[in-house]
Design a protein around this motif. Structure first.
Motif, PDB file in Angstrom:
ATOM      1  N   ASP A  70       0.805  -1.219   0.000  1.00 34.64           N
ATOM      2  CA  ASP A  70       0.000   0.000   0.000  1.00 34.64           C
ATOM      3  C   ASP A  70       0.839   1.272   0.000  1.00 34.64           C
ATOM      4  O   ASP A  70       0.381   2.323  -0.406  1.00 34.64           O
ATOM      5  N   ASN A  71       2.073   1.195   0.493  1.00 30.52           N
ATOM      6  CA  ASN A  71       2.956   2.356   0.559  1.00 30.52           C
ATOM      7  C   ASN A  71       4.332   2.000  -0.024  1.00 30.52           C
ATOM      8  O   ASN A  71       5.321   1.931   0.686  1.00 30.52           O
ATOM      9  N   PRO A  72       4.372   1.792  -1.356  1.00 33.10           N
ATOM     10  CA  PRO A  72       5.647   1.360  -1.955  1.00 33.10           C
ATOM     11  C   PRO A  72       6.613   2.534  -2.118  1.00 33.10           C
ATOM     12  O   PRO A  72       6.218   3.696  -2.017  1.00 33.10           O
ATOM     13  N   THR A  73       7.865   2.217  -2.367  1.00 37.99           N
ATOM     14  CA  THR A  73       8.838   3.254  -2.722  1.00 37.99           C
ATOM     15  C   THR A  73       8.535   3.695  -4.148  1.00 37.99           C
ATOM     16  O   THR A  73       8.438   2.875  -5.055  1.00 37.99           O
ATOM     17  N   PRO A  76      10.513   7.440  -9.910  1.00 35.72           N
ATOM     18  CA  PRO A  76      10.121   8.273 -11.059  1.00 35.72           C
ATOM     19  C   PRO A  76      10.797   7.806 -12.348  1.00 35.72           C
ATOM     20  O   PRO A  76      11.949   7.381 -12.334  1.00 35.72           O
ATOM     21  N   SER A  77      10.042   7.876 -13.448  1.00 37.38           N
ATOM     22  CA  SER A  77      10.606   7.507 -14.739  1.00 37.38           C
ATOM     23  C   SER A  77       9.846   8.203 -15.858  1.00 37.38           C
ATOM     24  O   SER A  77       8.641   8.416 -15.772  1.00 37.38           O
ATOM     25  N   CYS A  78      10.549   8.537 -16.913  1.00 36.94           N
ATOM     26  CA  CYS A  78       9.941   9.123 -18.112  1.00 36.94           C
ATOM     27  C   CYS A  78       9.480   8.020 -19.066  1.00 36.94           C
ATOM     28  O   CYS A  78       8.834   8.301 -20.068  1.00 36.94           O
ATOM     29  N   PHE A  79       9.795   6.784 -18.752  1.00 36.38           N
ATOM     30  CA  PHE A  79       9.504   5.664 -19.652  1.00 36.38           C
ATOM     31  C   PHE A  79       8.496   4.724 -18.997  1.00 36.38           C
ATOM     32  O   PHE A  79       8.070   4.939 -17.867  1.00 36.38           O
ATOM     33  N   ASP A  80       8.142   3.667 -19.703  1.00 34.80           N
ATOM     34  CA  ASP A  80       7.173   2.711 -19.188  1.00 34.80           C
ATOM     35  C   ASP A  80       7.784   1.722 -18.211  1.00 34.80           C
ATOM     36  O   ASP A  80       7.065   0.990 -17.547  1.00 34.80           O
ATOM     37  N   ALA A  81       9.094   1.669 -18.125  1.00 35.05           N
ATOM     38  CA  ALA A  81       9.753   0.739 -17.206  1.00 35.05           C
ATOM     39  C   ALA A  81      11.100   1.321 -16.789  1.00 35.05           C
ATOM     40  O   ALA A  81      11.660   2.170 -17.464  1.00 35.05           O
ATOM     41  N   ARG A  82      11.574   0.840 -15.651  1.00 34.64           N
ATOM     42  CA  ARG A  82      12.882   1.289 -15.172  1.00 34.64           C
ATOM     43  C   ARG A  82      13.507   0.174 -14.335  1.00 34.64           C
ATOM     44  O   ARG A  82      12.805  -0.552 -13.632  1.00 34.64           O
ATOM     45  N   ILE A  83      14.829   0.078 -14.411  1.00 29.99           N
ATOM     46  CA  ILE A  83      15.544  -0.896 -13.601  1.00 29.99           C
ATOM     47  C   ILE A  83      15.812  -0.273 -12.234  1.00 29.99           C
ATOM     48  O   ILE A  83      16.250   0.875 -12.137  1.00 29.99           O
ATOM     49  N   LEU A  98      15.928  -5.294 -10.427  1.00 26.73           N
ATOM     50  CA  LEU A  98      14.628  -5.739 -10.906  1.00 26.73           C
ATOM     51  C   LEU A  98      13.996  -4.658 -11.785  1.00 26.73           C
ATOM     52  O   LEU A  98      14.258  -3.478 -11.620  1.00 26.73           O
ATOM     53  N   TRP A  99      13.193  -5.103 -12.741  1.00 22.59           N
ATOM     54  CA  TRP A  99      12.460  -4.176 -13.603  1.00 22.59           C
ATOM     55  C   TRP A  99      11.158  -3.795 -12.915  1.00 22.59           C
ATOM     56  O   TRP A  99      10.461  -4.656 -12.393  1.00 22.59           O
ATOM     57  N   VAL A 100      10.827  -2.518 -12.956  1.00 16.71           N
ATOM     58  CA  VAL A 100       9.539  -2.054 -12.449  1.00 16.71           C
ATOM     59  C   VAL A 100       8.809  -1.426 -13.633  1.00 16.71           C
ATOM     60  O   VAL A 100       9.347  -0.539 -14.303  1.00 16.71           O
ATOM     61  N   TRP A 113       8.419  -3.236  -1.721  1.00 15.99           N
ATOM     62  CA  TRP A 113       7.640  -2.943  -2.924  1.00 15.99           C
ATOM     63  C   TRP A 113       8.107  -1.657  -3.581  1.00 15.99           C
ATOM     64  O   TRP A 113       8.449  -0.693  -2.898  1.00 15.99           O
ATOM     65  N   TYR A 114       8.073  -1.657  -4.898  1.00 19.01           N
ATOM     66  CA  TYR A 114       8.426  -0.479  -5.697  1.00 19.01           C
ATOM     67  C   TYR A 114       7.297  -0.210  -6.687  1.00 19.01           C
ATOM     68  O   TYR A 114       6.680  -1.139  -7.197  1.00 19.01           O
ATOM     69  N   LYS A 115       7.065   1.089  -6.939  1.00 20.69           N
ATOM     70  CA  LYS A 115       6.026   1.458  -7.889  1.00 20.69           C
ATOM     71  C   LYS A 115       6.557   2.564  -8.789  1.00 20.69           C
ATOM     72  O   LYS A 115       7.146   3.542  -8.301  1.00 20.69           O
ATOM     73  N   LEU A 116       6.329   2.432 -10.087  1.00 28.45           N
ATOM     74  CA  LEU A 116       6.794   3.433 -11.039  1.00 28.45           C
ATOM     75  C   LEU A 116       5.797   4.596 -11.087  1.00 28.45           C
ATOM     76  O   LEU A 116       4.588   4.361 -11.198  1.00 28.45           O
TER      77      LEU A 116
END
Ligand SMILES: [Zn+2]
Length: 122
Positions: A70-73, A76-83, A98-100, A113-116
């Motif tokens: 519920d509270n992921p890190t 930020p990214s300008c693309f659809d995915a980031r490592i 890991l890819w997010v 947990w990580y969220k883009l």
């Protein structure tokens, strides 16, 4: 002998005059501002840094949030995915990569947990 001494004295006086003139010439000049020569992404980066953004490409290490689902890190990214590199434990000697992907929060092996999140490009 006297003429040789006079020639040496004149040569030293001339050398002193030339060097002091050269020093004066360079002393009042400064190196050009890098912003005047920068183009493209480098210029955008310098302008962003000048306006107060010290990390325009989000390259600094992120501080981990709670890391729950519920509270992921937020990453930020300008693309659809980031490592993302997760340092799972405080004294870990290896980074877990890991890819997010956008819209799909991802859980590391350590449970974090990580969220883009979308970021506008420079
Ligand atoms: Zn981890």
């Amino acid at each position: 002998m006297a003429s040789l001494c006079r020639q040496i004295i004149r040569a030293n006086a001339l050398k002193t005059t030339l060097f002091s003139t050269a020093r004066r010439g360079y002393a009042d000049r400064m190196l050009p501002d890098p912003l005047e020569h920068a183009t493209g992404l480098e210029r955008k980066e310098l302008l962003a840094m000048q306006s107060g953004n010290d990390d325009p490409f989000n390259m600094k290490v992120l501080k981990k949030a709670a890391g729950t689902r519920d509270n992921p890190t937020l990453v930020p990214s300008c693309f659809d995915a980031r490592i993302v590199g997760c340092i799972c434990e405080e004294h870990a000697t290896a980074v877990n990569w890991l890819w997010v992907h956008k819209g799909h929060p991802r859980r590391c092996e350590c449970g974090h947990w990580y969220k883009l999140i979308e970021k506008t490009p420079l």
